[in-house]
Design an enzyme around this catalytic site. Structure first.
Site, PDB file in Angstrom:
ATOM      1  N   LYS A  35       4.993  14.074  12.064  1.00 25.33           N
ATOM      2  CA  LYS A  35       4.187  14.812  11.157  1.00 25.33           C
ATOM      3  C   LYS A  35       4.568  15.296  10.207  1.00 25.33           C
ATOM      4  CE  LYS A  35       2.063  16.929  14.304  1.00 25.33           C
ATOM      5  NZ  LYS A  35       2.832  16.525  15.490  1.00 25.33           N
ATOM      6  N   THR A  36       5.639  16.072  10.540  1.00 27.14           N
ATOM      7  CA  THR A  36       6.410  16.799   9.403  1.00 27.14           C
ATOM      8  C   THR A  36       7.280  15.883   8.274  1.00 27.14           C
ATOM      9  OG1 THR A  36       6.271  18.677  10.723  1.00 27.14           O
ATOM     10  CG2 THR A  36       8.009  18.981   9.038  1.00 27.14           C
ATOM     11  N   ASP A 220       1.038  21.772   6.661  1.00 27.65           N
ATOM     12  CA  ASP A 220       1.590  21.333   8.047  1.00 27.65           C
ATOM     13  C   ASP A 220       0.724  22.204   9.186  1.00 27.65           C
ATOM     14  OD1 ASP A 220       2.851  20.061   9.908  1.00 27.65           O
ATOM     15  OD2 ASP A 220       5.003  20.901   9.280  1.00 27.65           O
ATOM     16  N   GLU A 221       1.030  21.837  10.572  1.00 26.97           N
ATOM     17  CA  GLU A 221       0.448  22.742  11.447  1.00 26.97           C
ATOM     18  C   GLU A 221      -1.141  23.213  11.308  1.00 26.97           C
ATOM     19  OE1 GLU A 221       2.176  23.079  14.332  1.00 26.97           O
ATOM     20  OE2 GLU A 221       4.244  23.060  13.472  1.00 26.97           O
ATOM     21  N   GLN A 251      -1.450  21.174  20.084  1.00 25.75           N
ATOM     22  CA  GLN A 251      -0.697  22.322  19.809  1.00 25.75           C
ATOM     23  C   GLN A 251      -1.179  23.365  19.124  1.00 25.75           C
ATOM     24  OE1 GLN A 251       3.588  20.902  18.749  1.00 25.75           O
ATOM     25  NE2 GLN A 251       2.473  18.891  18.250  1.00 25.75           N
ATOM     26  N   ARG A 604       9.524  20.256  22.761  1.00 25.79           N
ATOM     27  CA  ARG A 604      10.507  20.711  21.963  1.00 25.79           C
ATOM     28  C   ARG A 604      11.890  19.736  22.488  1.00 25.79           C
ATOM     29  NH1 ARG A 604       8.110  20.906  18.300  1.00 25.79           N
ATOM     30  NH2 ARG A 604       6.557  20.222  19.916  1.00 25.79           N
TER      31      ARG A 604
HETATM   32  N1  LIG Z   1       9.961   6.674  11.604  1.00 24.02           N
HETATM   33  C1  LIG Z   1      11.163   7.547  12.360  1.00 24.02           C
HETATM   34  N2  LIG Z   1      12.337   7.048  12.589  1.00 24.02           N
HETATM   35  C2  LIG Z   1      13.099   7.944  13.247  1.00 24.02           C
HETATM   36  N3  LIG Z   1      13.063   9.121  13.311  1.00 24.02           N
HETATM   37  C3  LIG Z   1      11.976   9.578  13.059  1.00 24.02           C
HETATM   38  C4  LIG Z   1      10.825   8.797  12.467  1.00 24.02           C
HETATM   39  N4  LIG Z   1       9.933   9.752  12.201  1.00 24.02           N
HETATM   40  C5  LIG Z   1      10.160  10.991  12.901  1.00 24.02           C
HETATM   41  N5  LIG Z   1      11.550  10.828  13.309  1.00 24.02           N
HETATM   42  C6  LIG Z   1      12.204  12.040  13.861  1.00 24.02           C
HETATM   43  O1  LIG Z   1      11.427  12.645  14.918  1.00 24.02           O
HETATM   44  C7  LIG Z   1      11.715  14.064  15.069  1.00 24.02           C
HETATM   45  C8  LIG Z   1      10.239  14.435  15.182  1.00 24.02           C
HETATM   46  O2  LIG Z   1       9.607  14.456  13.994  1.00 24.02           O
HETATM   47  P1  LIG Z   1       8.858  15.729  13.213  1.00 24.02           P
HETATM   48  O3  LIG Z   1       9.414  16.951  13.541  1.00 24.02           O
HETATM   49  O4  LIG Z   1       8.145  15.034  11.775  1.00 24.02           O
HETATM   50  O5  LIG Z   1       7.683  15.372  14.239  1.00 24.02           O
HETATM   51  P2  LIG Z   1       6.477  16.321  14.352  1.00 24.02           P
HETATM   52  O6  LIG Z   1       5.014  15.397  14.458  1.00 24.02           O
HETATM   53  O7  LIG Z   1       6.009  17.276  13.120  1.00 24.02           O
HETATM   54  O8  LIG Z   1       6.447  17.017  15.749  1.00 24.02           O
HETATM   55  P3  LIG Z   1       5.740  18.653  15.987  1.00 24.02           P
HETATM   56  O9  LIG Z   1       4.040  18.140  16.583  1.00 24.02           O
HETATM   57  O10 LIG Z   1       6.579  19.067  16.987  1.00 24.02           O
HETATM   58  O11 LIG Z   1       5.693  19.500  14.780  1.00 24.02           O
HETATM   59  C9  LIG Z   1      12.556  14.259  14.107  1.00 24.02           C
HETATM   60  O12 LIG Z   1      13.870  14.457  14.587  1.00 24.02           O
HETATM   61  C10 LIG Z   1      12.333  13.170  12.955  1.00 24.02           C
HETATM   62  O13 LIG Z   1      13.403  13.332  12.221  1.00 24.02           O
HETATM   63 MG   LIG Z   2       5.971  19.113  12.631  1.00 25.05          MG
END
Ligand SMILES: Nc1ncnc2c1ncn2[C@@H]1O[C@H](COP(=O)(O)OP(=O)(O)OP(=O)(O)O)[C@@H](O)[C@H]1O
Ligand SMILES: [Mg+2]
Length: 734
Positions: A35-36, A220-221, A251, A604
């Site tokens: 997402k981020t 975000d969040e 979350q 995490r």
């Molecule tokens: N398409 C992708 N290919 C490879 N790695 C990815 C891809 N998308 C995300 N990632 C990696 O996966 C991990 C999680 O991504 P991110 O932090 O953006 O998730 P999130 O959904 O924001 O998580 P959270 O809910 O914990 O905030 C990061 O290390 C990111 O770089």
């Molecule tokens: Mg995130």
């Protein structure tokens, strides 16, 4: 135009969100699904492809650190400067806005932010002016109430107290407090948001300006926005700006601070033409960790429902360690950290997560002992915390009245009516006469050189320290600490503070008693234990936080871990009453929030997760016996593995009843060839009945280790199964 570096590192669903034509978007997806990443790449896309300038983008992040990372990432992707882009937390952005438009916001140009402590003091003063007694109207409670109104966007005139006398008084205080803030040019945290919201409502042309300026706002969040934050966003967005909201209902962990998960559902209703994107592939964790997280969160009702899968490796099982107490837990964690670094990994790939702040103390001490660098994220090291420093200052005065630093620190803490002027007079007298401040204070009181109210207060302080010192003689260290906390009013002061901060401070103070209780000192030292303890605390504090660039283990509460990821994660203290926190037990809503916090914790971890709990724990100065957390029982059994210490004895020593264990008759210990340190241990047999002073009667079902480190597992009739350290558990064979 080369957009490949923006789109290539994305999967199809992510790409759909990133490359969509400008529209309102809701990206709803589980942890670690990117997402981020989508948010960052979306900004890059808007700039590169839609021609948006940095100036036209606002991004709201969860922490200032996340804001910095976001900027860095965009600059890296596009090779351009993000100058002019507004990236920050809700509070940070609101502050920026008010600074720029102080006149329209009816604030003085140099308005000051009131932190929570200052706010409390002001509320007290206001209440005193209204002749409201602090006891009957605890200022902490008022502070909390005013904050809650502001979070809901309510001014005093919007609150309808009806005939309720309590509510009427609250509204009266709120009005008076508001006037006092306005007179003093003071703005508390809640006020930042409310004021920024009103700024736009009251100044249509200003709002129009910003609506034009920011055609793109990204958050975000989003699941942790509260009412006023959401209202602020909506007003800004109007019907022209395109809003991208990114979040995960699973979350949402700030409900206790007014956050509303419902905002996610509201978003689709309130905004038109919302493109909803779901991301289902997790890139962060092994499939084992993901399965465990899913297993836990499934126990919550009313979820929006998401599937999360990974192509990642299965990885190692989650390790569960039942420590016999908190020291053993810390020791275990430190050993595992050593193993990890021996294999060439960096310390900053490791995080230790815990439910409450006070838990950090034992862990910190273990890390310090082993000289492992650590950093407390979003908080201070134990011995540097304000309340701890105050308590230690009192303890220093007990031991040395001439310690001027400590004297100054606590002479008016908690407040006892000794103002800056009196303290100045004491300092000046001390300087002139070459006295310590303690002696100077005595002299000034004796000579009636202070105003009579101040003189009385100073005398009361001197008497207090003398009395506590007298009562402390010959007392064990922990009793001294307790005396200090209770007699000086420090503990009561923080306990009466409403809200998380006061609660945390009180817990930390109680934790100081635990620290005293387990402090051994040096046997060869002749100095009193108190002095040794104070030195060791000063050294701990003096080590200083590992600086930003030093390789260090990251320690933080589960709440502050949101959004972050680490190859190796420890979740410590996963016990009932601690996590879930005991205050959540009575309310189903709170329990679900605790479960979401557990989901945040598990997710995490990228490669390896350790979960630890302690059979017995000294926390906040008390010894507690808590069963392992219900959340651990919710983790699918095939993803988790209990860690057992290696049994160091190979000879058969067991006496199974009825031969169920199929071993040669014998006792667990003490019968055949006892090791020297076994001598004081009770002779137990496998399958035998035992009694424990707290847990009652039970049956011995397993054991491990040997000698002083032998642990036995007892299935207690009422309390279920527990691992106990034989040398400490006071088990009586029946
Ligand atoms: N398409 C992708 N290919 C490879 N790695 C990815 C891809 N998308 C995300 N990632 C990696 O996966 C991990 C999680 O991504 P991110 O932090 O953006 O998730 P999130 O959904 O924001 O998580 P959270 O809910 O914990 O905030 C990061 O290390 C990111 O770089
Ligand atoms: Mg995130």
């Amino acid at each position: 135009m080369d957009v490949s570096q923006i789109l290539d590192p994305l999967n199809d669903a992510q790409r759909e969100a990133v490359a969509a034509p400008p529209c309102n978007q809701l990206v709803l997806a589980g942890a670690g699904s990117g997402k981020t990443r989508v948010l960052v790449h979306r900004i890059a896309w808007l700039m590169q492809v839609e021609g948006a300038s940095a100036h036209s983008i606002m991004a709201v992040t969860f922490t200032n650190k996340a804001a910095k990372e976001m900027r860095a990432r965009i600059e890296e992707l596009l090779g351009i400067n993000t100058f002019g882009m507004w990236v920050g937390t809700f509070h940070g952005l609101a502050h920026r806005l008010l600074k720029q438009h102080w006149q329209e916001a009816r604030l003085p140009q140099n308005f000051q932010i009131l932190d929570s402590d200052d706010q409390l003091r002001l509320i007290k003063r206001v209440q005193n002016e209204l002749q409201l007694d602090d006891k009957q109207w605890p200022p902490r409670q008022t502070q909390w109430w005013i904050g809650a109104q502001k979070d809901e966007g309510l001014r005093p005139q919007h609150v309808n107290p009806g005939a309720d006398p309590w509510a009427n008084t609250m509204v009266r205080i709120y009005s008076a407090y508001e006037e006092a803030c306005q007179r003093g040019g003071l703005v508390d945290f809640g006020e930042l948001l409310l004021r920024a919201h009103e700024l736009w409502l009251n100044n249509p042309s200003l709002l129009a300006h910003y609506q034009q300026r920011f055609p793109f706002v990204l958050v975000d969040e989003f699941q942790d926005t509260n009412t006023i934050q959401y209202a602020w966003l909506r007003v800004l967005a109007g019907d022209r700006c395109k809003l991208t909201a990114v979040g995960d209902d699973d979350q949402s962990i700030y409900g206790w601070r007014g956050a509303r998960i419902e905002n996610i559902q509201m978003f689709s209703q309130d905004m038109h033409d919302v493109q909803t994107v779901r991301l289902e592939q997790n890139y962060r964790s092994t499939s084992t960790i993901l399965k465990a997280a899913n297993g836990v969160i499934e126990n919550n009702a009313g979820r929006l429902g998401k599937q999360l899968w990974t192509e990642g490796a299965k990885g190692e099982p989650i390790s569960l360690y039942a420590a016999y107490n908190e020291q053993d837990e810390a020791r275990f964690i430190v050993e595992r950290i050593r193993d990890w670094t021996v294999s060439g990994r960096r310390l900053d790939s490791i995080a230790i997560l815990y439910r409450s702040n006070a838990q950090s103390r034992v862990l910190e001490e273990a890390l310090l002992r082993e000289k492992i660098a650590y950093r407390i994220y979003g908080g201070q090291r134990f011995y540097e915390r304000l309340e701890i420093k105050n308590a230690l200052a009192y303890m220093r005065l007990l031991s040395n009245r001439d310690d001027d630093t400590s004297f100054e620190r606590v002479v008016n803490t908690p407040t006892r009516g000794i103002g800056a002027r009196s303290v100045d007079a004491i300092r000046e007298c001390a300087r002139m006469q070459g006295y310590s401040m303690w002696d100077a204070a005595k002299k000034l009181v004796a000579e009636r050189a202070l105003a009579s109210r101040a003189a009385n207060a100073v005398q009361a302080f001197l008497d207090l320290v003398d009395t506590v010192a007298e009562e402390s003689t010959q007392q064990p260290l922990a009793e001294i600490a307790e005396l200090v906390l209770n007699k000086t009013g420090l503990l009561e002061f923080h306990r009466n503070e409403k809200g998380e901060k006061g609660q945390t401070r009180a817990e930390n103070l109680e934790e100081l008693v635990s620290a005293c209780r387990s402090f051994d000192g040096d046997e060869d030292e002749e100095r009193p234990l108190l002095d040794q303890f104070l030195d060791s605390a000063a050294l701990d504090a003096g080590e200083g936080q590992a600086d930003e660039f030093e390789d260090a283990v990251q320690m933080m509460t589960l709440h502050s871990a949101k959004g972050l990821e680490f190859p190796l994660v420890f979740m410590a203290g996963v016990e009932e009453n601690l996590f879930p926190h005991k205050m959540s037990a009575s309310e189903p809503g709170r329990m679900e929030e605790e479960r979401r916090l557990c989901y945040v914790g598990i997710t995490r971890a990228m490669e390896k997760l350790y979960i630890t709990h302690a059979e017995s724990r000294r926390l906040h100065g008390q010894e507690t016996f808590n069963p392992v957390s219900r959340f651990v029982r919710e983790i699918p059994v095939d993803t988790i593995e209990e860690v057992r210490l290696k049994t160091e004895v190979s000879r058969p020593l067991f006496q199974p009843r009825g031969g169920a264990f199929g071993r040669k008759p014998g006792a667990i210990n003490g019968f055949s060839d006892p090791a020297p340190d076994d001598e004081n241990l009770p002779a137990l047999s496998l399958g035998g009945r035992v009694e424990h002073p707290v847990f009652g009667e039970g049956t011995v079902i397993n054991f491990e280790g040997s000698g002083a480190r032998m642990r036995v597992q007892v299935n207690f009739d009422d309390e279920g199964s527990k691992w106990l350290m034989l040398s400490m558990a006071k088990l009586q064979p029946l």
